[in-house]
Write a protein that holds these residues in place. Structure first.
Motif, short mmCIF file in Angstrom:
data_model
loop_
_atom_site.label_atom_id
_atom_site.label_comp_id
_atom_site.label_asym_id
_atom_site.label_seq_id
_atom_site.Cartn_x
_atom_site.Cartn_y
_atom_site.Cartn_z
N LEU A 575 -64.73 36.00 -7.21
CA LEU A 575 -63.97 37.17 -7.38
C LEU A 575 -62.66 36.87 -6.72
N ASP A 576 -61.61 37.26 -7.26
CA ASP A 576 -60.23 37.07 -6.62
C ASP A 576 -59.94 38.30 -5.62
N MET A 577 -60.67 38.47 -4.55
CA MET A 577 -60.15 39.65 -3.71
C MET A 577 -58.98 39.27 -3.20
N GLU A 578 -58.55 38.33 -2.92
CA GLU A 578 -57.47 38.03 -1.84
C GLU A 578 -56.15 38.67 -2.76
N SER A 579 -56.03 38.32 -4.10
CA SER A 579 -55.06 38.91 -4.92
C SER A 579 -54.89 40.22 -4.95
N ILE A 580 -56.25 40.88 -4.87
CA ILE A 580 -56.28 42.38 -4.76
C ILE A 580 -55.78 43.00 -3.61
N ASP A 605 -68.16 47.21 -5.58
CA ASP A 605 -67.75 46.43 -4.56
C ASP A 605 -66.33 46.04 -4.19
N ILE A 606 -65.54 46.12 -5.41
CA ILE A 606 -63.95 45.97 -5.21
C ILE A 606 -63.58 47.11 -4.21
N ALA A 607 -64.07 48.33 -4.44
CA ALA A 607 -63.72 49.39 -3.78
C ALA A 607 -64.02 49.36 -2.49
N MET A 611 -61.63 49.00 1.12
CA MET A 611 -61.69 50.04 1.98
C MET A 611 -62.15 49.32 3.47
N GLU A 612 -62.73 48.43 3.55
CA GLU A 612 -63.11 47.73 4.56
C GLU A 612 -62.13 46.76 5.14
N SER A 617 -53.80 50.43 4.73
CA SER A 617 -52.52 50.28 3.71
C SER A 617 -52.67 51.37 2.76
N LEU A 618 -53.73 51.92 2.73
CA LEU A 618 -54.07 52.99 1.64
C LEU A 618 -53.29 54.38 1.80
N ASP A 619 -52.84 54.68 0.79
CA ASP A 619 -52.13 55.99 0.64
C ASP A 619 -53.12 57.02 -0.15
N ALA A 620 -54.23 56.71 -0.57
CA ALA A 620 -54.81 57.59 -1.47
C ALA A 620 -56.52 56.88 -1.51
N PRO A 621 -57.29 57.72 -1.70
CA PRO A 621 -58.75 57.00 -1.72
C PRO A 621 -58.73 56.18 -3.02
N VAL A 622 -59.23 54.99 -3.02
CA VAL A 622 -59.79 54.28 -4.23
C VAL A 622 -60.33 55.02 -5.21
#
Length: 658
Positions: A575-580, A605-607, A611-612, A617-622
């Protein structure tokens, strides 16, 4: 016990005697060590040595043999160094699994032995695949596989026998009928008089052999082996014997009537053969003592080596790096020549190209030959590649997954089509417990691709519409691809088939004939673990795969003011998490869309990862969007409201406005 009817040279008889004595003496030593707490567990084969030794002696060193945990005689007859066996049983590095598995749960290509897994049944189908490879290469070799009478009640046994019979595979199915499945006697396991009778239903030759008479075992099996090499076919052998000790030592034998124990003790295969050899003068008392002393010395010397060896040291990077076989990915760039085709055509083209590139590739599945598969993806393949390489199978997903594993073990590649991804449930065990774990356990890869037609939106109901990728993304050792566009499907399929690791390749049925694209005509590749950024923007990150990508594109087309990074994952493992992460750090908002029901899916798992790793960097909940927590319904109105597509637009706008 009648030995005189079997004519065998004196030196051959002595060889069989030594081959039985060696595992018996090793076992006797292991039982002492078990009581001393120096080994953790033991599955005894005392009283059954004639079967393992006789069968292994009848096979050539180049022929594969698949033993069970009571077949120490197979390993010793193949002359595996004892210190390595002892190290294996102690979980030492000098064994065969580096402490990752125990007892006889390992294989070794050097000795052409493929060990069992605790689920027992799959190894029968694996033997089919190994034998199929020999047959396709026109090699005059057979494969022998062991099981107990208990496992003959498993579906895998029946599936494997049926496949072997239909395909005339050179397999010896060796059933050790030793009286009990743990504590359950045979009368509570099956009603037929003999297990050999089960061969009748498969049109298979079968024989009953006295498993305690080493000369009968060896002579009859040897004759069968010589015949099968020239006249390939499966044969079912039932060896009548008895388990003189517990299923494993801790369980004991209190459930066995004493008179039965006494009767079978009188039929001990080693004691009786030893007495016979002494009475005929083939063996002298002096030779007997010398032989026992030699074996005892060998055991003690090898035990010393094993005990002196340092234990396994945990190395996290080593553990993680050996789940998969290293894949040397070679990029083949797309050609400038393209043609506008559908997703279904791209998959067919990719398969055809792989068949041309890999002459050791076999396609298997229900109706894949002349009929071309239910989705016509292999239409015309029989004419192009022949029925040997494009094989219709009976309806037996478990045996065919296992056979694919066997093909891989014997140097071939396999693509299996699950007619529908839903049906993977009946082949689940060998996928998650055999294909997925074998490389980590003992370094053998599974060069297998399982094609998985999946997905809803076509009113096919609960058993033909699931998108069940989450069953497999959870399992270390499997790779999972899920393309949304024809080009990606063709390029990823080529990579999947080149990859020596097991790949679940999901193909959305609803996209088969609805999505067109200009696709390069050559056999190009696309790397796994690299998401495709379809749109760019600063407002929000949208992550999806499969049909969800098209739902997201449709939603964005209705709201041109939304500037989004739209990411098509393409593969879910890796899974390309780095791009996400990169995208989320730019946009500050993430919505993940999946067709699968929400709980336990890839979106979760992505969420969690975002979050971890990107919390600041988040402006809103995933936000996660998935289908309802119900089975997928048939009725079009029910299905429309079940699918995540019906809720995505609303959730997207709400997150934008947050």
């Amino acid at each position: 016990m009648d030995y005189k009817q079997f004519q065998l040279a004196d030196d051959a008889q002595l060889g069989l005697y030594r081959a039985m004595l060696r595992p018996r003496m090793i076992e006797e030593k292991m039982l002492i060590l078990l009581r001393q707490g120096r080994i953790s567990k033991w599955f005894s084969g005392i009283g059954q040595e004639a079967i393992a030794v006789g069968v292994a002696s009848a096979l050539t060193q180049e022929e594969y043999i698949l033993p069970m945990h009571r077949n120490l005689g197979v390993f010793t007859t193949r002359h595996i160094p004892l210190h390595r066996l002892f190290a294996q049983w102690q979980g030492k590095p000098g064994g065969f699994t580096n402490g990752r598995d125990r007892s006889f749960h390992f294989g070794t290509q050097a000795y052409k032995i493929i060990g069992m897994i605790s689920h027992l049944g799959p190894q029968l189908g694996v033997a089919d695949g190994i034998a199929l490879a020999h047959k396709l290469r026109k090699e005059k070799r057979l494969t022998a596989v062991f099981t107990g009478e208990g496992a003959t009640s498993e579906g895998d046994f029946h599936e494997a026998l049926n496949v072997a019979s239909v395909w005339d595979l050179p397999v010896l199915f060796c059933v050790e009928n030793n009286g009990y499945g743990l504590s359950t006697p045979t009368k509570e396991q099956f009603s037929c008089a003999h297990i050999a009778d089960k061969g009748i239903g498969y049109g298979m030759e079968s024989h009953i052999i006295d498993g305690n008479n080493i000369l009968e075992v060896y002579t009859k099996v040897d004759a069968l082996c010589k015949d099968i090499r020239n006249n390939p076919r499966p044969v079912l052998l039932e060896f009548k014997t008895f388990r003189m000790r517990g299923h494993e030592e801790a369980s004991g034998t209190k459930y066995v009537p004493q008179e039965m124990m006494d009767a079978w003790a009188a039929k001990d295969p080693l004691d009786n053969f030893e007495s016979y050899l002494l009475s005929t003068g083939v063996l002298s008392k002096a030779e007997q003592e010398t032989l026992r002393q030699e074996i005892s010395t060998e055991i003690e010397e090898n035990l010393k080596l094993a005990f002196e060896e340092e234990g396994v040291t945990f190395d996290e990077s080593k553990e993680l790096s050996e789940v998969y076989k290293k894949f040397d990915y070679k990029e083949v760039t797309p050609s400038i020549h393209k043609k506008n085709i559908r997703l279904v055509d791209a998959i067919s083209d990719g398969l055809r190209g792989a068949m041309e590139l890999h002459d050791n590739l076999v396609i298997m599945g229900q109706d894949v030959a002349e009929y071309g598969g239910v989705f016509k993806i292999t239409d015309g393949f029989v004419e192009a590649f022949g029925k040997e390489r494009v094989r219709n199978t009976p309806i037996c997903e478990s045996a065919i997954v296992s056979a694919a594993m066997g093909l891989s073990i014997n140097g071939m590649k396999a693509v299996m089509e699950m007619q529908f991804a839903d049906f993977a449930s009946t082949g689940f065990n060998p996928i998650v417990n055999y294909l997925a774990k074998t490389h980590y356990r003992w370094g053998e890869n599974a060069d297998v691709v399982i094609r998985m037609p999946c997905g809803g939106g076509v009113a096919a109901g609960p058993f033909h519409s699931q998108t069940n990728e989450a069953w497999f993304t959870k399992t270390p050792g499997l790779k999972v691809a899920y393309p949304a566009f024809p080009s990606d499907a063709k390029g990823l399929l080529a990579t999947a088939i080149n990859d020596p690791n097991p790949v679940l390749f999901f193909e959305h049925k609803g996209l088969y004939r609805s999505i067109y694209e200009d696709v390069p005509t050559n056999n190009f590749t696309i790397p796994f673990g690299k998401a495709n950024l379809l749109k760019t923007g600063n407002h929000i990150t949208i992550v999806s795969y499969g049909a969800g990508v098209h739902w997201a594109l449709e939603a964005l087309s209705l709201h041109s003011s939304i500037e989004a990074d739209l990411m098509d994952l393409r593969t879910l493992q890796p899974l390309d998490m780095e791009s996400i992460y990169t995208s989320v750090r730019k946009t500050g908002k993430l919505i993940v869309l999946q067709e699968d029901s929400l709980f336990g899916g890839i979106a979760s798992d992505i969420a969690a990862n975002v979050m971890e790793n990107c919390f600041e960097s988040l402006d809103a909940p995933v936000k996660r969007v998935g289908s309802l927590e119900t089975p997928i319904p048939f009725n079009a109105e029910l299905e429309r409201n079940y699918l995540a597509k019906s809720r995505f637009e609303k959730e997207l706008l709400a997150l934008i406005a947050y």
